[in-house]
Design a protein around this motif. Structure first.
Motif, PDB file in Angstrom:
ATOM      1  N   GLU A  12       0.769  -1.152   0.248  1.00  0.00           N
ATOM      2  CA  GLU A  12      -0.033   0.167  -0.254  1.00  0.00           C
ATOM      3  C   GLU A  12       0.622   1.432   0.014  1.00  0.00           C
ATOM      4  OE1 GLU A  12      -2.645   1.328   3.122  1.00  0.00           O
ATOM      5  OE2 GLU A  12      -4.016  -0.055   1.745  1.00  0.00           O
ATOM      6  N   THR A  13       1.720   0.964   0.248  1.00  0.00           N
ATOM      7  CA  THR A  13       2.730   2.597   1.048  1.00  0.00           C
ATOM      8  C   THR A  13       3.156   2.936  -0.647  1.00  0.00           C
ATOM      9  OG1 THR A  13       3.574   2.171   2.842  1.00  0.00           O
ATOM     10  CG2 THR A  13       4.893   2.999   1.377  1.00  0.00           C
ATOM     11  N   ARG A  14       3.736   1.900  -1.453  1.00  0.00           N
ATOM     12  CA  ARG A  14       4.702   2.086  -2.642  1.00  0.00           C
ATOM     13  C   ARG A  14       3.452   2.515  -3.523  1.00  0.00           C
ATOM     14  NH1 ARG A  14       6.932  -2.866  -2.467  1.00  0.00           N
ATOM     15  NH2 ARG A  14       5.690  -3.309  -3.915  1.00  0.00           N
ATOM     16  N   VAL A  15       1.955   1.810  -3.400  1.00  0.00           N
ATOM     17  CA  VAL A  15       0.688   2.642  -4.162  1.00  0.00           C
ATOM     18  C   VAL A  15       0.702   4.218  -3.972  1.00  0.00           C
ATOM     19  CG1 VAL A  15      -1.637   2.401  -4.619  1.00  0.00           C
ATOM     20  CG2 VAL A  15      -0.499   0.454  -4.038  1.00  0.00           C
ATOM     21  N   VAL A  16       0.761   4.689  -2.220  1.00  0.00           N
ATOM     22  CA  VAL A  16       0.774   5.539  -2.453  1.00  0.00           C
ATOM     23  C   VAL A  16       1.629   6.351  -3.381  1.00  0.00           C
ATOM     24  CG1 VAL A  16       0.509   7.258  -0.786  1.00  0.00           C
ATOM     25  CG2 VAL A  16      -0.619   5.643  -0.362  1.00  0.00           C
ATOM     26  N   GLN A  17       2.873   6.131  -3.005  1.00  0.00           N
ATOM     27  CA  GLN A  17       3.744   6.792  -3.284  1.00  0.00           C
ATOM     28  C   GLN A  17       4.221   7.053  -5.124  1.00  0.00           C
ATOM     29  OE1 GLN A  17       7.346   4.862  -1.553  1.00  0.00           O
ATOM     30  NE2 GLN A  17       7.184   5.268   0.158  1.00  0.00           N
ATOM     31  N   SER A  18       2.949   6.136  -5.835  1.00  0.00           N
ATOM     32  CA  SER A  18       3.450   6.228  -6.969  1.00  0.00           C
ATOM     33  C   SER A  18       2.328   6.655  -7.402  1.00  0.00           C
ATOM     34  CB  SER A  18       3.078   4.881  -7.256  1.00  0.00           C
ATOM     35  OG  SER A  18       2.802   4.688  -8.791  1.00  0.00           O
ATOM     36  N   VAL A  19       1.199   6.340  -6.474  1.00  0.00           N
ATOM     37  CA  VAL A  19      -0.042   7.803  -7.314  1.00  0.00           C
ATOM     38  C   VAL A  19       0.253   9.268  -6.927  1.00  0.00           C
ATOM     39  CG1 VAL A  19      -2.242   8.756  -7.009  1.00  0.00           C
ATOM     40  CG2 VAL A  19      -1.898   5.761  -7.040  1.00  0.00           C
ATOM     41  N   VAL A  20       0.873   9.552  -6.127  1.00  0.00           N
ATOM     42  CA  VAL A  20       1.985  10.718  -5.344  1.00  0.00           C
ATOM     43  C   VAL A  20       2.605  11.936  -6.586  1.00  0.00           C
ATOM     44  CG1 VAL A  20       2.653  12.124  -3.590  1.00  0.00           C
ATOM     45  CG2 VAL A  20       0.996  11.179  -3.078  1.00  0.00           C
ATOM     46  N   ASN A  21       3.692  10.440  -6.648  1.00  0.00           N
ATOM     47  CA  ASN A  21       4.570  10.970  -7.650  1.00  0.00           C
ATOM     48  C   ASN A  21       4.118  10.992  -9.209  1.00  0.00           C
ATOM     49  OD1 ASN A  21       6.686  10.615  -5.736  1.00  0.00           O
ATOM     50  ND2 ASN A  21       7.390   8.686  -6.429  1.00  0.00           N
ATOM     51  N   LEU A  22       3.505  10.260  -9.375  1.00  0.00           N
ATOM     52  CA  LEU A  22       3.095  10.745 -10.996  1.00  0.00           C
ATOM     53  C   LEU A  22       1.431  11.913 -11.110  1.00  0.00           C
ATOM     54  CD1 LEU A  22       2.730   9.219 -13.475  1.00  0.00           C
ATOM     55  CD2 LEU A  22       0.337   7.687 -12.428  1.00  0.00           C
ATOM     56  N   ARG A  23       1.058  12.090 -10.080  1.00  0.00           N
ATOM     57  CA  ARG A  23       0.142  12.938 -10.362  1.00  0.00           C
ATOM     58  C   ARG A  23      -0.293  14.010  -9.834  1.00  0.00           C
ATOM     59  NH1 ARG A  23      -2.374  10.511 -14.340  1.00  0.00           N
ATOM     60  NH2 ARG A  23      -3.621   8.357 -13.448  1.00  0.00           N
ATOM     61  N   LEU A  60      -6.704   8.092  -4.547  1.00  0.00           N
ATOM     62  CA  LEU A  60      -6.910   7.113  -3.282  1.00  0.00           C
ATOM     63  C   LEU A  60      -7.444   5.913  -2.946  1.00  0.00           C
ATOM     64  CD1 LEU A  60      -3.461   9.256  -2.042  1.00  0.00           C
ATOM     65  CD2 LEU A  60      -2.707   6.896  -3.396  1.00  0.00           C
ATOM     66  N   LEU A  61      -8.543   6.824  -2.404  1.00  0.00           N
ATOM     67  CA  LEU A  61      -9.542   6.730  -2.096  1.00  0.00           C
ATOM     68  C   LEU A  61     -10.102   5.635  -2.607  1.00  0.00           C
ATOM     69  CD1 LEU A  61     -11.214   9.236  -0.076  1.00  0.00           C
ATOM     70  CD2 LEU A  61      -9.733   7.260   1.010  1.00  0.00           C
ATOM     71  N   HIS A  62     -10.293   5.815  -4.489  1.00  0.00           N
ATOM     72  CA  HIS A  62     -10.680   4.793  -5.729  1.00  0.00           C
ATOM     73  C   HIS A  62      -9.851   3.330  -5.690  1.00  0.00           C
ATOM     74  CE1 HIS A  62     -12.786   3.490  -9.092  1.00  0.00           C
ATOM     75  NE2 HIS A  62     -11.664   3.015  -9.592  1.00  0.00           N
ATOM     76  N   LYS A  63      -8.429   3.621  -5.147  1.00  0.00           N
ATOM     77  CA  LYS A  63      -7.964   2.427  -5.531  1.00  0.00           C
ATOM     78  C   LYS A  63      -8.093   1.839  -4.354  1.00  0.00           C
ATOM     79  CE  LYS A  63      -4.836   4.262  -8.547  1.00  0.00           C
ATOM     80  NZ  LYS A  63      -4.230   3.119  -9.637  1.00  0.00           N
ATOM     81  N   GLY A  64      -8.744   1.427  -3.079  1.00  0.00           N
ATOM     82  CA  GLY A  64      -9.079   1.204  -1.652  1.00  0.00           C
ATOM     83  C   GLY A  64      -7.782   1.143  -0.724  1.00  0.00           C
ATOM     84  N   ILE A  65      -7.498   2.553  -0.905  1.00  0.00           N
ATOM     85  CA  ILE A  65      -5.879   3.032  -0.004  1.00  0.00           C
ATOM     86  C   ILE A  65      -6.894   3.074   1.677  1.00  0.00           C
ATOM     87  CG2 ILE A  65      -4.041   4.435   1.148  1.00  0.00           C
ATOM     88  CD1 ILE A  65      -3.725   2.379  -1.953  1.00  0.00           C
ATOM     89  N   ALA A  66      -6.624   2.767   3.211  1.00  0.00           N
ATOM     90  CA  ALA A  66      -6.745   2.955   3.557  1.00  0.00           C
ATOM     91  C   ALA A  66      -6.661   4.927   3.964  1.00  0.00           C
ATOM     92  CB  ALA A  66      -6.097   2.578   5.500  1.00  0.00           C
ATOM     93  N   PRO A  67      -8.168   5.036   5.026  1.00  0.00           N
ATOM     94  CA  PRO A  67      -8.685   6.517   5.277  1.00  0.00           C
ATOM     95  C   PRO A  67      -6.949   7.298   5.649  1.00  0.00           C
ATOM     96  CG  PRO A  67     -10.342   5.378   5.253  1.00  0.00           C
ATOM     97  CD  PRO A  67      -9.148   4.451   5.157  1.00  0.00           C
ATOM     98  N   GLU A  68      -6.378   6.365   6.894  1.00  0.00           N
ATOM     99  CA  GLU A  68      -5.311   6.966   7.154  1.00  0.00           C
ATOM    100  C   GLU A  68      -3.919   7.850   6.611  1.00  0.00           C
ATOM    101  OE1 GLU A  68      -6.174   3.279   8.175  1.00  0.00           O
ATOM    102  OE2 GLU A  68      -7.987   4.557   9.066  1.00  0.00           O
ATOM    103  N   ALA A  69      -4.161   6.722   5.616  1.00  0.00           N
ATOM    104  CA  ALA A  69      -2.867   6.915   4.764  1.00  0.00           C
ATOM    105  C   ALA A  69      -3.033   7.741   3.509  1.00  0.00           C
ATOM    106  CB  ALA A  69      -2.459   5.189   3.624  1.00  0.00           C
ATOM    107  N   VAL A  70      -4.309   8.323   3.061  1.00  0.00           N
ATOM    108  CA  VAL A  70      -4.995   9.400   2.726  1.00  0.00           C
ATOM    109  C   VAL A  70      -4.681  10.425   3.324  1.00  0.00           C
ATOM    110  CG1 VAL A  70      -6.812   9.651   1.126  1.00  0.00           C
ATOM    111  CG2 VAL A  70      -6.407   7.333   0.932  1.00  0.00           C
ATOM    112  N   ALA A  71      -5.643   9.631   4.408  1.00  0.00           N
ATOM    113  CA  ALA A  71      -5.730  11.724   5.168  1.00  0.00           C
ATOM    114  C   ALA A  71      -3.431  12.102   5.035  1.00  0.00           C
ATOM    115  CB  ALA A  71      -5.837  11.480   6.332  1.00  0.00           C
TER     116      ALA A  71
END
Length: 149
Positions: free
Chosen positions: A55-66, A79-90
């Motif tokens: 999940e951490t890599r997914v978050v980093q990937s989206v942030v770096n790309l978008r 991030l929410l659409h990808k099903g990432i935990a709300p705490e990680a999104v926040a």
């Protein structure tokens, strides 16, 4: 020679080789291929245990790309659409908010480069920045600082 369909794990690995995917994303994409209930969960558990799903890599990937082109609201939505935990999104969105004004100025400058000459053009610039997920406050600051004296 008979051709057999790829296994669930093989399909998941193929998807993961293209980009980072969250577990809920993989579940959505691969559910139609699951013939025996529970086999998809087992395959994804195995991949997660080997750190192929992270999940951490997914978050980093989206942030770096978008982040260079999008505001915090759009990144949050993805991030929410990808099903990432709300705490990680926040946490990710909070970090983005610190640079939001600078990123919005860069996006505006790349697209427009000069202040709006009339209200119609200004409205177009506002819509452009809002659609990319920048907050109304940030959009106001960007366009306020670009007004002609």
């Amino acid at each position: 020679m008979a051709f057999s369909a790829p296994s669930l794990k093989g399909r998941a690995l193929r998807l993961l080789s293209q980009r980072e995917h969250s577990r809920p994303e993989l579940e959505r994409k691969l559910a139609k291929y699951e013939e025996v209930p529970g086999t998809l969960a087992l395959a994804l558990d195995e991949l997660a245990a080997k750190d192929f799903i992270n999940e951490t890599r997914v978050v980093q990937s989206v942030v770096n790309l978008r982040a260079p082109r999008m505001g915090a609201a759009r990144v949050r939505q993805e991030l929410l659409h990808k099903g990432i935990a709300p705490e990680a999104v926040a946490e990710a969105v909070a970090a983005l908010r610190e640079t939001e004004l600078d990123r919005a100025r860069e996006v505006w400058a790349r697209r427009f480069g000069m202040p709006a000459v009339d209200m119609k053009e200004r409205a177009r610039q506002v819509r452009f920045l809002l659609a990319r997920g920048f907050s109304g406050e940030v959009v106001g600051k960007v366009l306020g600082s670009t007004r002609r004296a």
